[in-house]
Design an enzyme around this catalytic site. Sequence first.
Site, PDB file in Angstrom:
ATOM      1  N   GLY A   1     -30.706  69.683  22.006  1.00 51.71           N
ATOM      2  CA  GLY A   1     -29.415  70.366  22.109  1.00 51.71           C
ATOM      3  C   GLY A   1     -28.595  69.819  23.252  1.00 51.71           C
ATOM      4  O   GLY A   1     -28.991  68.888  23.959  1.00 51.71           O
ATOM      5  N   GLU A   2     -27.420  70.425  23.439  1.00 55.16           N
ATOM      6  CA  GLU A   2     -26.503  69.991  24.479  1.00 55.16           C
ATOM      7  C   GLU A   2     -25.764  71.209  25.012  1.00 55.16           C
ATOM      8  O   GLU A   2     -25.442  72.138  24.265  1.00 55.16           O
ATOM      9  CB  GLU A   2     -25.511  68.974  23.925  1.00 55.16           C
ATOM     10  N   GLY A   3     -25.530  71.229  26.315  1.00 57.77           N
ATOM     11  CA  GLY A   3     -24.818  72.329  26.931  1.00 57.77           C
ATOM     12  C   GLY A   3     -23.953  71.853  28.077  1.00 57.77           C
ATOM     13  O   GLY A   3     -23.725  70.642  28.233  1.00 57.77           O
ATOM     14  N   GLY A   4     -23.486  72.808  28.873  1.00 59.02           N
ATOM     15  CA  GLY A   4     -22.596  72.460  29.960  1.00 59.02           C
ATOM     16  C   GLY A   4     -23.246  71.599  31.023  1.00 59.02           C
ATOM     17  O   GLY A   4     -22.579  70.813  31.703  1.00 59.02           O
ATOM     18  N   MET A   5     -24.568  71.720  31.199  1.00 56.68           N
ATOM     19  CA  MET A   5     -25.256  70.937  32.215  1.00 56.68           C
ATOM     20  C   MET A   5     -25.617  69.541  31.737  1.00 56.68           C
ATOM     21  O   MET A   5     -25.810  68.636  32.535  1.00 56.68           O
ATOM     22  CB  MET A   5     -26.539  71.660  32.639  1.00 56.68           C
TER      23      MET A   5
ATOM     24  N   ASP B   1     -28.363  82.182  37.108  1.00 60.57           N
ATOM     25  CA  ASP B   1     -27.710  81.792  35.855  1.00 60.57           C
ATOM     26  C   ASP B   1     -28.380  82.466  34.662  1.00 60.57           C
ATOM     27  O   ASP B   1     -28.682  81.823  33.653  1.00 60.57           O
ATOM     28  CB  ASP B   1     -27.739  80.263  35.699  1.00 60.57           C
TER      29      ASP B   1
END
Length: 434
Positions: free
Chosen positions: A77-81, A193
């Site tokens: 996956g991919e996220g803000g980090m 977080d």
Amino acid sequence: MDSPTLVSQLQGVGLWPEDEAARRQILDLGRRFPEARDLARELIHLNLLTPYQANQLLTGKGSTLAIGPYLVLERLGEGGMGQVFKARQKRLHRVVALKVIRPDRVTNATAVGRFHREIQAAAKLSHPNVVRAYDADRSDDTYYFAMQFVNGTDLSRLVKQRGPLPVDQACDFIYQAAHGLQHIHANGMVHRDVKPSNLMITGPGAPRITPDPISGIGVSDQVKILDLGLARLCEDTDEQGQRRPALTQLGSVMGTADYMAPEQGVDSRRADARSDVYSLGCTLYFALAGRPPFFGETALEKLMHHQLDEAEPVEQVRPAVPPELAAVVRKLMARKPADRYQTAAAVAEALAPFCGAAVPVPAVPVSVVATPVPGGQVAAAGADSEAGLLVLLRPDAVPHRDRSASHPWAWVGAAAGILGGVLMLLLVLRLVRG
């Protein structure tokens, strides 16, 4: 691309097998299939390559498969980090979840040093509701964070796919997360977080309860907290470690402002265990309502809502939420830290009555008292029981449950038992005197 070129890439990025027979097999296949694409298809079939690895190799991106001591297996996956990969540690052959940090999220050497110290501390944590941190380092210009790989889906994705969760299931998930947070806080750390995408839900390892017919997820699927320490990596400070003005911080809270405590939005140095409690309350709101507690187009707008506004009562968004649970959510999300639950353990205790019959065994270590049982009969609770021992959980080690509400006639049975015992004692004394 031809097969010899593909074979050369396998050797160059560390995908060349250690087993001599497997090497000969690849070389033989290379002669049989001169086209690289055909060879790659065969290697996938033989589990010598993953589809992701084959695609990267065939498109000339094979170098991206080696990150420090890890070989990337597939993209998760991919996220803000940044991006998350399933990877294998070369020397230990251990499969991990590898988070590759976007370069623009690494603010400066001060933040990086603090991040490494927190990961070292996090690696010492051991709790069933916390994903284990293994390693954090830099390879060339790439920062990465290796953690325990678990099969499952995160709470954000689950709710987006299925809608608001059944009330007891949502409470069970946050109950487990609270136990994990209590362990983190007890070891002197603050997560900073907590949000739905950082709660991974995984069935294996947890006692399975019959799945809910609507959601399909068992109410005692195990919850694991992700990304401990990553919030500090993107914290916006100057080279002397001093906090920059608030308006320069907005980039570092993008994607998390929906769940950030008011005091943390002003200055992350003020974040403590109660800040995580607030974020956990926002996460529970999301699980029950199917959306975050506040709307907003920008991070600044969302942060201002947390500072100034009360969220729409969750029982109005979701009428199935009982008033007593709505009161718990409001206390979790109190703007002033002093008005919230002061510990994550208190959160777990408050949520326990709403988890139904499937509340798991407390994720904190429990104390046991062993007492001999006459006649060698076994009356035991827990996996550590032995023949001839009665294992009793101390009341302070078990979350409070209001059993009188579930069993309104329980006091009648208790009174009858006491009366019966008194009568039996009187009968024995009369026989002795007679």
